[in-house]
Design an enzyme around this catalytic site. Sequence first.
Site, PDB file in Angstrom:
ATOM      1  CG  ASP A 153      -0.318  -0.026   2.527  1.00  0.00           C
ATOM      2  OD1 ASP A 153       0.901  -0.270   2.590  1.00  0.00           O
ATOM      3  OD2 ASP A 153      -1.011   0.191   3.543  1.00  0.00           O
ATOM      4  CB  SER A 154       4.573   1.723   0.041  1.00  0.00           C
ATOM      5  OG  SER A 154       4.830   0.594  -0.770  1.00  0.00           O
TER       6      SER A 154
ATOM      7  CG  ASP B  48       0.461  -3.988   2.264  1.00  0.00           C
ATOM      8  OD1 ASP B  48       0.470  -4.846   3.176  1.00  0.00           O
ATOM      9  OD2 ASP B  48       1.233  -3.012   2.233  1.00  0.00           O
TER      10      ASP B  48
ATOM     11  CD  GLU C 286       0.294  -1.420   8.234  1.00  0.00           C
ATOM     12  OE1 GLU C 286      -0.087  -0.674   9.161  1.00  0.00           O
ATOM     13  OE2 GLU C 286       0.780  -0.986   7.168  1.00  0.00           O
TER      14      GLU C 286
ATOM     15  CD  GLU D  13       7.660  -0.348   7.826  1.00  0.00           C
ATOM     16  OE1 GLU D  13       6.763  -1.078   7.352  1.00  0.00           O
ATOM     17  OE2 GLU D  13       7.849   0.822   7.461  1.00  0.00           O
TER      18      GLU D  13
HETATM   19  N1  LIG Z   1       8.540   4.640  -0.454  1.00  0.00           N
HETATM   20  C1  LIG Z   1       8.176   4.136   0.714  1.00  0.00           C
HETATM   21  N2  LIG Z   1       9.067   3.396   1.407  1.00  0.00           N
HETATM   22  C2  LIG Z   1       8.741   2.872   2.601  1.00  0.00           C
HETATM   23  O1  LIG Z   1       9.589   2.173   3.202  1.00  0.00           O
HETATM   24  C3  LIG Z   1       7.438   3.084   3.101  1.00  0.00           C
HETATM   25  C4  LIG Z   1       6.535   3.836   2.328  1.00  0.00           C
HETATM   26  N3  LIG Z   1       6.936   4.359   1.148  1.00  0.00           N
HETATM   27  N4  LIG Z   1       5.264   4.031   2.721  1.00  0.00           N
HETATM   28  C5  LIG Z   1       4.766   3.287   3.837  1.00  0.00           C
HETATM   29  C6  LIG Z   1       5.783   3.168   4.884  1.00  0.00           C
HETATM   30  C7  LIG Z   1       6.164   4.483   5.512  1.00  0.00           C
HETATM   31  N5  LIG Z   1       7.523   4.219   5.912  1.00  0.00           N
HETATM   32  C8  LIG Z   1       8.395   5.169   6.437  1.00  0.00           C
HETATM   33  C9  LIG Z   1       8.204   6.509   6.199  1.00  0.00           C
HETATM   34  C10 LIG Z   1       9.086   7.449   6.695  1.00  0.00           C
HETATM   35  C11 LIG Z   1      10.193   7.031   7.445  1.00  0.00           C
HETATM   36  C12 LIG Z   1      11.148   8.052   7.978  1.00  0.00           C
HETATM   37  O2  LIG Z   1      11.104   9.203   7.601  1.00  0.00           O
HETATM   38  N6  LIG Z   1      12.073   7.650   8.854  1.00  0.00           N
HETATM   39  C13 LIG Z   1      13.088   8.502   9.428  1.00  0.00           C
HETATM   40  C14 LIG Z   1      12.788   8.782  10.897  1.00  0.00           C
HETATM   41  C15 LIG Z   1      11.545   9.564  11.067  1.00  0.00           C
HETATM   42  C16 LIG Z   1      11.285   9.959  12.507  1.00  0.00           C
HETATM   43  O3  LIG Z   1      12.152   9.737  13.382  1.00  0.00           O
HETATM   44  O4  LIG Z   1      10.196  10.482  12.763  1.00  0.00           O
HETATM   45  C17 LIG Z   1      14.458   7.830   9.377  1.00  0.00           C
HETATM   46  O5  LIG Z   1      15.456   8.557   9.296  1.00  0.00           O
HETATM   47  O6  LIG Z   1      14.521   6.604   9.423  1.00  0.00           O
HETATM   48  C18 LIG Z   1      10.380   5.678   7.678  1.00  0.00           C
HETATM   49  C19 LIG Z   1       9.486   4.750   7.160  1.00  0.00           C
HETATM   50  C20 LIG Z   1       7.940   2.918   5.476  1.00  0.00           C
HETATM   51  N7  LIG Z   1       7.041   2.626   4.374  1.00  0.00           N
HETATM   52  C1  LIG Z   2       7.234  -1.530   3.235  1.00  0.00           C
HETATM   53  C2  LIG Z   2       6.407  -2.750   2.967  1.00  0.00           C
HETATM   54  C3  LIG Z   2       6.659  -3.838   3.941  1.00  0.00           C
HETATM   55  C4  LIG Z   2       4.952  -2.380   2.886  1.00  0.00           C
HETATM   56  O1  LIG Z   2       4.136  -2.681   3.719  1.00  0.00           O
HETATM   57  C5  LIG Z   2       4.536  -1.579   1.726  1.00  0.00           C
HETATM   58  O2  LIG Z   2       5.306  -1.440   0.758  1.00  0.00           O
HETATM   59  O3  LIG Z   2       3.420  -1.069   1.771  1.00  0.00           O
HETATM   60 MG   LIG Z   3       2.283  -1.615   3.492  1.00  0.00          MG
END
Ligand SMILES: Nc1nc(=O)c2c([nH]1)NC[C@@H]1CN(c3ccc(C(=O)N[C@@H](CCC(=O)O)C(=O)O)cc3)CN21
Ligand SMILES: CC(C)C(=O)C(=O)O
Ligand SMILES: [Mg+2]
Length: 281
Positions: free
Chosen positions: A58-59, A97, A129, A196
């Site tokens: 669903d990303s 998803d 989830e 995750e």
């Molecule tokens: N393109 C994409 N990749 C992904 O891995 C992903 C999605 N979309 N959409 C659904 C979720 C959202 N996810 C995310 C989105 C943002 C962060 C992020 O910005 N992480 C920061 C820390 C943020 C914080 O501390 O608030 C990092 O540096 O890891 C991580 C996972 C993982 N998933």
């Molecule tokens: C990041 C993976 C595990 C996912 O749930 C997604 O792509 O939506």
């Molecule tokens: Mg997902």
Amino acid sequence: MSTTPKTENVKLSPMVRRRTAKDIAARKSGEPIVCLTAYITPMAARLDDYCDLLLVGDSLGMVLYGMDNTLGVTLDMMIQHGRAVMRGAKKALVVIDMPFGSYEESKEQAFRNCAKVLSETGAGAVKLEGGIEMAETIAFLVKRGIPVLGHVGLMPQSVNSYGGYGAHGRTENEWQPILDDAQAIAAAGAFATVLEGVAAPLADKITEKTSNPIIGIGASNKCDGQILVTEDMLGLFSFNPKFVKRYMELGTEIVASVEAYASEVRARTFPSDEYTYKMKD
Ligand SMILES: Nc1nc(=O)c2c([nH]1)NC[C@@H]1CN(c3ccc(C(=O)N[C@@H](CCC(=O)O)C(=O)O)cc3)CN21
Ligand SMILES: CC(C)C(=O)C(=O)O
Ligand SMILES: [Mg+2]
């Protein structure tokens, strides 16, 4: 005159046995499970030879449609992209998803929508989830013929409750509920679980203490497999969290190609002779 029956001339494509949820389940503590996301046919076709599992995540709401989070993704979007991926992938297990709001209300709602997804896409499993609170639903689905991939740790559909996408389990007092979640859905029959956004030592412990394979994203290299969003690892999605390794800079390459095309159009050097039709003799 030949009397050969027509069927003898039919060319059958070589039979490849597609991976099943059972094949993935058998990989606990075995050869690492290679997974990526796929949303469209041409990408799925290229990933298929190298991946055990392709997730229609669903990303796609964020990656393909520019949404701020995954909450606006609909069942119809998942079904259309699921069908597209099935047309491209022949060997990998395709998992879809379940989007936000399509399974949480009751186990009956979950069954109805998961069954619709599997019957309309031909995919081999769904992912949803949730931890302990989804265990009963997962057991209900699994007993009725729906293979379920679990997803615990950082659950993006709960972003409004968390207040962001920060990693979980970075202090030891956060560990127990996440381990409990992983064990509950393994016991409920999830054939594997995506873990995750958790501290690596917690991912190691969960991998050691669960009966089903743990597929990590932002977890640890001791997990039973790994998954990334394909556009992230190709450098196409402008997004740079800690856990994403960019294996190429596709976004930069696209810009360079479009720049070249634009300047050739403006200079009237495209289309050159080799790209234009000649008159018939
Ligand atoms: N393109 C994409 N990749 C992904 O891995 C992903 C999605 N979309 N959409 C659904 C979720 C959202 N996810 C995310 C989105 C943002 C962060 C992020 O910005 N992480 C920061 C820390 C943020 C914080 O501390 O608030 C990092 O540096 O890891 C991580 C996972 C993982 N998933
Ligand atoms: C990041 C993976 C595990 C996912 O749930 C997604 O792509 O939506
Ligand atoms: Mg997902």
